[in-house]
Design a protein around this motif. Structure first.
Motif, PDB file in Angstrom:
ATOM      1  N   ARG D 177       0.830  -1.194   0.000  1.00 44.22           N
ATOM      2  CA  ARG D 177       0.000   0.000   0.000  1.00 44.22           C
ATOM      3  C   ARG D 177       0.870   1.250   0.000  1.00 44.22           C
ATOM      4  O   ARG D 177       0.522   2.265  -0.570  1.00 44.22           O
ATOM      5  CB  ARG D 177      -0.918  -0.010   1.221  1.00 44.22           C
ATOM      6  CG  ARG D 177      -2.078   0.945   1.092  1.00 44.22           C
ATOM      7  CD  ARG D 177      -3.081   0.735   2.199  1.00 44.22           C
ATOM      8  NE  ARG D 177      -3.703  -0.572   2.088  1.00 44.22           N
ATOM      9  CZ  ARG D 177      -4.017  -1.342   3.123  1.00 44.22           C
ATOM     10  NH1 ARG D 177      -3.752  -0.943   4.344  1.00 44.22           N
ATOM     11  NH2 ARG D 177      -4.582  -2.511   2.930  1.00 44.22           N
ATOM     12  N   LEU D 180       1.848   2.921  -3.422  1.00 46.09           N
ATOM     13  CA  LEU D 180       0.962   3.913  -4.034  1.00 46.09           C
ATOM     14  C   LEU D 180       0.807   5.149  -3.162  1.00 46.09           C
ATOM     15  O   LEU D 180       0.125   6.080  -3.550  1.00 46.09           O
ATOM     16  CB  LEU D 180      -0.403   3.297  -4.316  1.00 46.09           C
ATOM     17  CG  LEU D 180      -0.413   2.268  -5.427  1.00 46.09           C
ATOM     18  CD1 LEU D 180      -1.800   1.659  -5.564  1.00 46.09           C
ATOM     19  CD2 LEU D 180       0.001   2.918  -6.751  1.00 46.09           C
ATOM     20  N   GLY D 181       1.411   5.105  -1.985  1.00 45.16           N
ATOM     21  CA  GLY D 181       1.372   6.299  -1.140  1.00 45.16           C
ATOM     22  C   GLY D 181       0.001   6.618  -0.612  1.00 45.16           C
ATOM     23  O   GLY D 181      -0.340   7.763  -0.378  1.00 45.16           O
ATOM     24  N   GLU D 182      -0.800   5.619  -0.392  1.00 46.31           N
ATOM     25  CA  GLU D 182      -2.164   5.893   0.050  1.00 46.31           C
ATOM     26  C   GLU D 182      -2.432   5.155   1.348  1.00 46.31           C
ATOM     27  O   GLU D 182      -1.859   4.120   1.641  1.00 46.31           O
ATOM     28  CB  GLU D 182      -3.141   5.438  -1.004  1.00 46.31           C
ATOM     29  CG  GLU D 182      -3.323   3.933  -1.031  1.00 46.31           C
ATOM     30  CD  GLU D 182      -4.057   3.508  -2.271  1.00 46.31           C
ATOM     31  OE1 GLU D 182      -5.257   3.742  -2.345  1.00 46.31           O
ATOM     32  OE2 GLU D 182      -3.403   2.948  -3.166  1.00 46.31           O
ATOM     33  N   GLU D 183      -3.318   5.731   2.139  1.00 42.80           N
ATOM     34  CA  GLU D 183      -3.636   5.091   3.404  1.00 42.80           C
ATOM     35  C   GLU D 183      -4.862   4.224   3.291  1.00 42.80           C
ATOM     36  O   GLU D 183      -5.146   3.397   4.146  1.00 42.80           O
ATOM     37  CB  GLU D 183      -3.959   6.153   4.469  1.00 42.80           C
ATOM     38  CG  GLU D 183      -2.764   6.966   4.871  1.00 42.80           C
ATOM     39  CD  GLU D 183      -3.225   8.216   5.572  1.00 42.80           C
ATOM     40  OE1 GLU D 183      -4.295   8.183   6.203  1.00 42.80           O
ATOM     41  OE2 GLU D 183      -2.518   9.217   5.486  1.00 42.80           O
ATOM     42  N   ASN D 184      -5.607   4.452   2.250  1.00 44.89           N
ATOM     43  CA  ASN D 184      -6.953   3.945   2.194  1.00 44.89           C
ATOM     44  C   ASN D 184      -7.039   2.951   1.061  1.00 44.89           C
ATOM     45  O   ASN D 184      -6.783   3.293  -0.092  1.00 44.89           O
ATOM     46  CB  ASN D 184      -7.881   5.131   1.918  1.00 44.89           C
ATOM     47  CG  ASN D 184      -9.315   4.722   2.046  1.00 44.89           C
ATOM     48  OD1 ASN D 184      -9.699   3.617   1.708  1.00 44.89           O
ATOM     49  ND2 ASN D 184     -10.111   5.643   2.554  1.00 44.89           N
ATOM     50  N   SER D 185      -7.431   1.725   1.360  1.00 46.01           N
ATOM     51  CA  SER D 185      -7.420   0.724   0.307  1.00 46.01           C
ATOM     52  C   SER D 185      -8.508   0.975  -0.725  1.00 46.01           C
ATOM     53  O   SER D 185      -8.524   0.328  -1.754  1.00 46.01           O
ATOM     54  CB  SER D 185      -7.569  -0.659   0.911  1.00 46.01           C
ATOM     55  OG  SER D 185      -8.887  -0.837   1.359  1.00 46.01           O
ATOM     56  N   LEU D 186      -9.456   1.840  -0.420  1.00 41.65           N
ATOM     57  CA  LEU D 186     -10.496   2.142  -1.403  1.00 41.65           C
ATOM     58  C   LEU D 186     -10.474   3.632  -1.671  1.00 41.65           C
ATOM     59  O   LEU D 186     -11.479   4.288  -1.862  1.00 41.65           O
ATOM     60  CB  LEU D 186     -11.864   1.725  -0.871  1.00 41.65           C
ATOM     61  CG  LEU D 186     -12.932   1.647  -1.966  1.00 41.65           C
ATOM     62  CD1 LEU D 186     -12.880   0.291  -2.629  1.00 41.65           C
ATOM     63  CD2 LEU D 186     -14.291   1.914  -1.381  1.00 41.65           C
ATOM     64  N   ASP D 187      -9.343   4.180  -1.689  1.00 42.38           N
ATOM     65  CA  ASP D 187      -9.107   5.626  -1.762  1.00 42.38           C
ATOM     66  C   ASP D 187      -9.769   6.218  -2.999  1.00 42.38           C
ATOM     67  O   ASP D 187      -9.514   5.821  -4.116  1.00 42.38           O
ATOM     68  CB  ASP D 187      -7.592   5.813  -1.797  1.00 42.38           C
ATOM     69  CG  ASP D 187      -7.190   7.236  -2.052  1.00 42.38           C
ATOM     70  OD1 ASP D 187      -7.919   8.149  -1.662  1.00 42.38           O
ATOM     71  OD2 ASP D 187      -6.105   7.409  -2.641  1.00 42.38           O
TER      72      ASP D 187
ATOM     73  N   GLY F 105     -13.515   1.068   2.991  1.00 38.11           N
ATOM     74  CA  GLY F 105     -12.263   0.454   2.572  1.00 38.11           C
ATOM     75  C   GLY F 105     -11.105   0.724   3.505  1.00 38.11           C
ATOM     76  O   GLY F 105     -10.176  -0.070   3.571  1.00 38.11           O
ATOM     77  N   ASN F 106     -11.142   1.814   4.235  1.00 36.78           N
ATOM     78  CA  ASN F 106     -10.029   2.180   5.109  1.00 36.78           C
ATOM     79  C   ASN F 106      -9.827   1.140   6.207  1.00 36.78           C
ATOM     80  O   ASN F 106     -10.737   0.861   6.984  1.00 36.78           O
ATOM     81  CB  ASN F 106     -10.323   3.553   5.726  1.00 36.78           C
ATOM     82  CG  ASN F 106      -9.196   4.025   6.613  1.00 36.78           C
ATOM     83  OD1 ASN F 106      -8.925   3.415   7.633  1.00 36.78           O
ATOM     84  ND2 ASN F 106      -8.527   5.077   6.210  1.00 36.78           N
ATOM     85  N   PRO F 107      -8.627   0.541   6.280  1.00 33.24           N
ATOM     86  CA  PRO F 107      -8.451  -0.575   7.217  1.00 33.24           C
ATOM     87  C   PRO F 107      -8.538  -0.159   8.684  1.00 33.24           C
ATOM     88  O   PRO F 107      -9.058  -0.915   9.508  1.00 33.24           O
ATOM     89  CB  PRO F 107      -7.055  -1.116   6.878  1.00 33.24           C
ATOM     90  CG  PRO F 107      -6.365  -0.032   6.126  1.00 33.24           C
ATOM     91  CD  PRO F 107      -7.430   0.791   5.470  1.00 33.24           C
ATOM     92  N   ARG F 128      -8.387  -1.737  -8.622  1.00 32.64           N
ATOM     93  CA  ARG F 128      -7.844  -0.716  -7.747  1.00 32.64           C
ATOM     94  C   ARG F 128      -6.519  -0.130  -8.245  1.00 32.64           C
ATOM     95  O   ARG F 128      -6.177   1.013  -7.921  1.00 32.64           O
ATOM     96  CB  ARG F 128      -7.650  -1.306  -6.339  1.00 32.64           C
ATOM     97  CG  ARG F 128      -7.356  -0.263  -5.309  1.00 32.64           C
ATOM     98  CD  ARG F 128      -7.326  -0.901  -3.942  1.00 32.64           C
ATOM     99  NE  ARG F 128      -6.265  -0.285  -3.180  1.00 32.64           N
ATOM    100  CZ  ARG F 128      -5.005  -0.669  -3.240  1.00 32.64           C
ATOM    101  NH1 ARG F 128      -4.639  -1.682  -4.012  1.00 32.64           N
ATOM    102  NH2 ARG F 128      -4.102  -0.045  -2.515  1.00 32.64           N
ATOM    103  N   GLY F 133      -7.901   6.996  -5.825  1.00 31.68           N
ATOM    104  CA  GLY F 133      -7.858   8.449  -5.686  1.00 31.68           C
ATOM    105  C   GLY F 133      -6.460   9.027  -5.718  1.00 31.68           C
ATOM    106  O   GLY F 133      -6.229  10.095  -6.307  1.00 31.68           O
ATOM    107  N   THR F 134      -5.508   8.352  -5.107  1.00 34.67           N
ATOM    108  CA  THR F 134      -4.148   8.883  -5.079  1.00 34.67           C
ATOM    109  C   THR F 134      -3.612   9.066  -6.489  1.00 34.67           C
ATOM    110  O   THR F 134      -3.029  10.103  -6.833  1.00 34.67           O
ATOM    111  CB  THR F 134      -3.231   7.920  -4.289  1.00 34.67           C
ATOM    112  OG1 THR F 134      -3.817   7.730  -3.008  1.00 34.67           O
ATOM    113  CG2 THR F 134      -1.835   8.487  -4.129  1.00 34.67           C
TER     114      THR F 134
END
Lengths: 187, 187, 187, 187, 187, 187
Positions: D177, D180-187, F105-107, F128, F133-134
């Motif tokens: 994760r 991709l530099g994202e915190e949110n898996s469904l960002d 989605g956010n863990p 994904r 979004g990123t």
């Protein structure tokens, strides 16, 4: 009612350095008064914001006086740390007396202020590769005397009087701590 | 390092009136510089705090200039609304440059500052039965011109320029609303 | 894992008085341990919350020891002032170690905790017309010694040691101030 | 009034491990009582602060009891997450009953407390390369049983009872994760 | 880009009553869509704000459907409790999709929005002496069935389903409590 | 009372893209209504959260309408940025009308909601590696038109109408700024 022609200079001033002074000098060529709006005034003693709002106001006055300005033209105000949101632009404006323009280098805040309809001026930085706060704070934390030439003489003297390099050294994470990814030496 | 001899004058200045001016004059007889620390700077447009921090700084400067002071001796800073706690005393102090005393009329905050170890001076109010903010705000809300004599001339002119009496009238609950005990006319 | 049987006693304890002690004694007849959860821990020096969280924990321990309890059965925690919302109930619970019930007198918070699904017990107050914090704080502000009989002996001694009546007197608005409807003597 | 001789041990205790225990043992050789002040009590379920304040108080008591201390000597309190500012030092002190010293490993907070005038002691960490929270949390997130030897036996049992390793695993970002530099898996 | 013609209706909707419905009906005669902006969304279970944001959105939809509106024209959003300041006006606007006007009855907030430059409309209240939230909440707390006629039928049914009158009764201070001037029955 | 069968879809929607749409379509196959709960609604104009809550609600409605859904089945609400704590889970739930499940989605937040006892569903993300979004925000900041295919057509048109790529470009730190580790170009 006729107000003095004023501009806001919005920054963190951590610490106030010769790059800031250069911008302020240019502002005072055009405007009668300058409003130094001290941002993130409610954070101190961190790597990014080592000095309190009061210490930053002290440095602003020391530097402007040293540069020969009449301090009656210098206004100071302070803005607490706010969540970043377009509405926060208005907090900055209403913390300052009536002004015609706002000078700011931070790209996020200048975008916010511009979209909110204010007259934003992004000042041309003065030799930014040497006159910048991050570099100065790093020199101070490393007890490297190079920082002294980057701030006005009186500001350097003030920083010595509050033992600023000791503060910076203590609050700056040594590199080996980064290896473990922790902030707290007794985590 | 030798600092100018300074005192903090901590208040809300809603609006700045002749009672405030009287205290400031006395401070500047003894101290070289005065720090006006504007409290509850993040509240505006309420009955208790109708004016923004910027408007209050404007009034302070207008009044001090009118009274003949060199504005280079006048420093302004702002403190956001804080939860009342003894630790908040320190926020007030660190929002101001180095000062020797703090003048404040609010009994809760002066008790907090005193217990926190600061040199607190409760100024003798000047004809408090007429020069007080609550009364002035009430006159303004009622469009009663008596308020004009209670503030410095330039402050009155400034308040007119921002249509202050109209603001006060609109944000002050008419008495019949109190009968139903509600704040919201469309509750 | 088997936890000691515990109950939370959630209050402000401003100050800790014999009514609180009575409730705590009853809790410890049924439970092995008691968790004193100090609410509004981030407010102090106001009429409603004159004492800091640390001072309140001190009083709790002094009173429970004086009453003959082994302090190993006494747990303390603190909850900052929160906006009133049903989600805040969960903040109270998660600030405390695992407990079977929560004793609370405040009707709003007990309704919130009950709707949030917790086992809430509203304790029968002990001679509430005399053992209540508002009355005790008023006596203290008036320098009326009646408050001394309403708190445990050690708590009275502690309150003297921190000059509590002087604090209460200073932070409590004298009645004539109410006439002008203002909080600030230099408003 | 004579208070028991006390020291504050200020930390996050995420989780309470043998390094913390070692410091606490040394404190109780010199002081009659220890105040565990649980910092960032209002954050939980993050990589840095996985456990609630209540869970951390539970671990402190389990560990101290297992180490043979009389829990009547153990005081607990909690401090919400605060903006870093020198005034916050005073919040820490006033959340605790009267104490003679404050033990803290965090370099920023110890600098703040020292400048604010408190008696700060930075404890010598005990085998910090193995007894440190970041490492323990990483082991737990990786379901690597090495963490079990780094905390007191009862703490390990407690952590199992609340399914702590599952919690850590779920809230810790998997490495892909980060790409991709994202915190949110469904960002 | 062409947006539907919209107006914001900003209120607390505690609860949604026939006076609100009347205003909404008038808005939808002129605009294609209505944005119900639920203010003070982070307060619940108090006398002034007994219902959560979710419950208020539920009531809005029930009432608008019962009144025959296509819910595709109804937009809902929520605004947390904010400190009153002119900058907060912008928070309200940016919490809503693009709209041409904002309808609001609260005099302080409408003054703020007007000064901030927005198109504010203060709706003429509909039989305000009977259709007002304070009165309805009082009837509910007193278990007086008169409140039923003041809200749409489906809203009354919803309020019964969440045991609203019991909630109101429990969180509303009985009058004898006011005599002692305290909020907390175990103060 | 019988409520429509609903599920909450909790996200930041920065911006609303085809991956979000895919999840929403699946939700509406099973549930009568969908509640889009817009998280971090009080942050905007940052790299992570460039759009205001109002802009995100606009995008949600545009996308759902374009996809053929009756907007009467679409409910929107907003949640301010909260400190991460298990109690915050309850804020999310109470900001929404009665629902049977929450998709997220956010863990970290899904772990919190699960421990708090809610019916959490982690949706299978749709491609994904491209619909996230990123990546979309990065393309927009780089003025790379690839982002256009990743969002619904109407959303792209809306983003153009608010000059979103210009906003993203201005608020996104250019890489050379990262070298100096500073956020502020006039630091």
């Amino acid at each position: 009612m006729k107000f003095p022609r004023r501009a806001i200079f919005f920054g963190r001033f951590q610490p106030f350095h010769k790059g800031h002074l250069y911008v302020a000098e240019n502002i005072l060529k055009e405007y009668e008064e300058i409003v130094f709006l001290v941002g993130m005034s409610t954070e101190s003693h961190t790597e990014r914001n080592p000095f309190t709002a009061g210490e930053r106001i002290e440095m602003i006055r020391l530097a402007m006086k040293e540069a020969g300005f009449d301090l009656s033209r210098v206004i100071t105000s302070a803005l607490p740390t706010l969540e970043i949101h377009i509405a926060s632009a208005h907090h900055a404006i209403y913390a300052s007396p009536h002004s015609e323009a706002i000078f700011i280098g931070n790209p996020i805040v200048s975008q916010i202020l511009r979209e909110a309809g204010f007259n934003v001026i992004v000042p041309k930085p003065y030799k930014r590769e040497i006159y910048n706060g991050t570099l100065i704070r790093r020199y101070m934390a490393e007890q490297n005397d190079k920082w002294r030439e980057l701030v006005p003489k009186n500001v350097a003297e003030f920083l010595d009087s509050i033992k600023a390099t000791e503060r910076l050294k203590n609050i700056t994470s040594p590199s080996e701590r980064h290896i473990l990814g922790e902030e707290n030496s007794l985590d």
